[in-house]
Design a protein around this motif. Structure first.
Motif, PDB file in Angstrom:
ATOM      1  N   GLN A 112       0.144   4.869   2.233  1.00 32.44           N
ATOM      2  CA  GLN A 112       0.568   4.456   3.555  1.00 32.44           C
ATOM      3  C   GLN A 112       1.780   3.603   3.151  1.00 32.44           C
ATOM      4  OE1 GLN A 112      -1.155   6.033   6.211  1.00 32.44           O
ATOM      5  NE2 GLN A 112      -2.148   6.890   4.538  1.00 32.44           N
ATOM      6  N   ALA A 167       2.090   0.819   4.493  1.00 33.79           N
ATOM      7  CA  ALA A 167       1.615  -0.495   4.255  1.00 33.79           C
ATOM      8  C   ALA A 167       1.253  -0.720   3.099  1.00 33.79           C
ATOM      9  CB  ALA A 167       0.234  -0.683   5.457  1.00 33.79           C
ATOM     10  N   GLY A 185       3.765  -3.121   1.869  1.00 34.88           N
ATOM     11  CA  GLY A 185       4.301  -4.398   2.675  1.00 34.88           C
ATOM     12  C   GLY A 185       3.745  -5.482   2.368  1.00 34.88           C
ATOM     13  N   SER A 201      -1.668  -3.493   0.241  1.00 42.21           N
ATOM     14  CA  SER A 201      -0.872  -3.702  -1.070  1.00 42.21           C
ATOM     15  C   SER A 201      -1.689  -4.395  -2.194  1.00 42.21           C
ATOM     16  CB  SER A 201       0.475  -4.716  -1.021  1.00 42.21           C
ATOM     17  OG  SER A 201       1.229  -3.966  -0.274  1.00 42.21           O
TER      18      SER A 201
END
Length: 353
Positions: A20, A22, A25, A30
């Protein structure tokens, strides 16, 4: 350990089946990516410290440093994948200086929607390739780009190695009278990737030659064979590697095409695709320039090592016949004709590494 074993070894089930945005991010996802994929696979004290930089013990000796980017398409091909390729390619660049590989930094650019299982497979492959050469993956980074903008996965590596005292292997050391050796048959990697990309079935089993070469180089040095120069013929193949050495050393190189080992399946595929195997990439072969008196010993060492399946003496180095002219490579063909083996203007096969 297989990719499936690696997945089951993760500390907690991963909540997403695909990458994704994210995950790149810097937030909770992460951290999950790092904690559940990279740390379990790569481990090591430096990486486990979870700091902005890896801290390692400085070795004695000279440091070799190299960096490279990998954008191969497809990500998986017979004999390897982008992860194995990235680690072996970095190890081999270090090995061409005589360096023993020590540490590796890795940066991933992942595309949104990449199957998490594919990432698992690549990471496990990188771990295995690094461990086989005693290299530690010590730090890295991950970014995620929008769907359709990253072709699955790109990898950038930086490798550090240590060069033994008294060893200097570089193009400027090549001398007239040197013998040119290759460690095995040429063109396997490029043809394996191309055939997979195009969905073609080639008669005869063909896998990429992707493999680390540090052990082979160490064996040569241990036997007292110190090459004047080493080069792995990746993009542009043997022709580009030889031309680069000729230009940098200011010498001419004569090659006998009949002595150059090319697998029959590779030769047939090249004929089908309209390619010259001398320009097709390898990822597990080296070209060695050694003094005449060390040539027989070098061949003997290569024959005893698994990373050199078909070593051959393919040519010699001579004085530049026209001082002031750039060094060049001359090929004596199978028909007995001489021609200039030019350096290519671009890539025959893009996206193979």
């Amino acid at each position: 350990m297989t990719a499936r074993d690696f997945e089951l070894a993760c500390p907690a089930p991963f909540r997403h089946r695909t990458v994704q945005l994210a995950h790149g991010g810097g937030g909770r996802l992460s951290r999950e990516l790092v904690e559940q994929i990279f740390i379990p696979a790569f481990g090591g004290a430096a990486l486990s410290a979870r700091h902005d930089s890896a801290v390692v013990e400085a070795p004695r000796g000279r440091i070799a440093l190299t960096t490279d980017g990998y954008v191969v398409r497809p990500l998986f091909f017979p004999g390897g994948d982008i992860g194995k390729l990235a680690v072996c390619g970095t190890i081999n660049d270090l090995a061409m200086t005589g360096a023993a590989p020590r540490w590796l930094a890795v940066a991933f650019v992942l595309e949104e929607g990449l199957p998490m299982e594919d990432l698992h497979r690549v990471v496990a492959s990188m771990r295995d390739a690094a461990r086989a050469s005693g290299m530690e993956i010590v730090t890295g980074d991950t970014k995620v780009v929008d769907r359709g903008k990253g072709d699955g996965m790109f990898i950038t590596t930086t490798g550090v190695g240590v060069v033994p005292e008294g060893i200097t292997i570089e193009p400027r050391a090549v001398r007239p009278g040197d013998v040119v050796l290759v460690s095995g048959d040429l063109g396997r990697h490029g043809i394996a990737v191309l055939s997979t990309r195009e969905g073609l079935t080639i008669t005869g089993a063909l896998e990429s030659d992707c493999a680390p070469l540090d052990g082979l180089v160490a064996a040569l040095l241990s036997a007292g064979v110190v090459p004047h120069c080493l080069r792995d013929p990746t993009r542009g193949g043997l022709a580009s590697a030889l031309n680069e050495i000729a230009l940098d050393a200011g010498v001419d190189i004569d090659i006998d095409e009949r002595a150059v080992p090319v697998n029959e399946t590779v030769a047939g595929a090249c004929e089908l695709f309209g390619l010259d195997p001398l320009y097709v990439a390898c990822e597990g072969r080296l070209v060695a320039f050694v003094p005449e008196e060390h040539a027989a010993a070098a061949i003997e060492v290569m024959r005893a090592h698994p990373a050199a399946p078909e070593p051959a003496r393919i040519g010699t180095v001579r004085d530049n016949a026209a001082p002031g002219r750039a060094g060049r490579v001359t090929l004596r063909s199978r028909l007995g004709m001489n021609r200039w083996l030019d350096i290519p203007a671009g890539e025959q096969l893009p996206r193979i590494c």
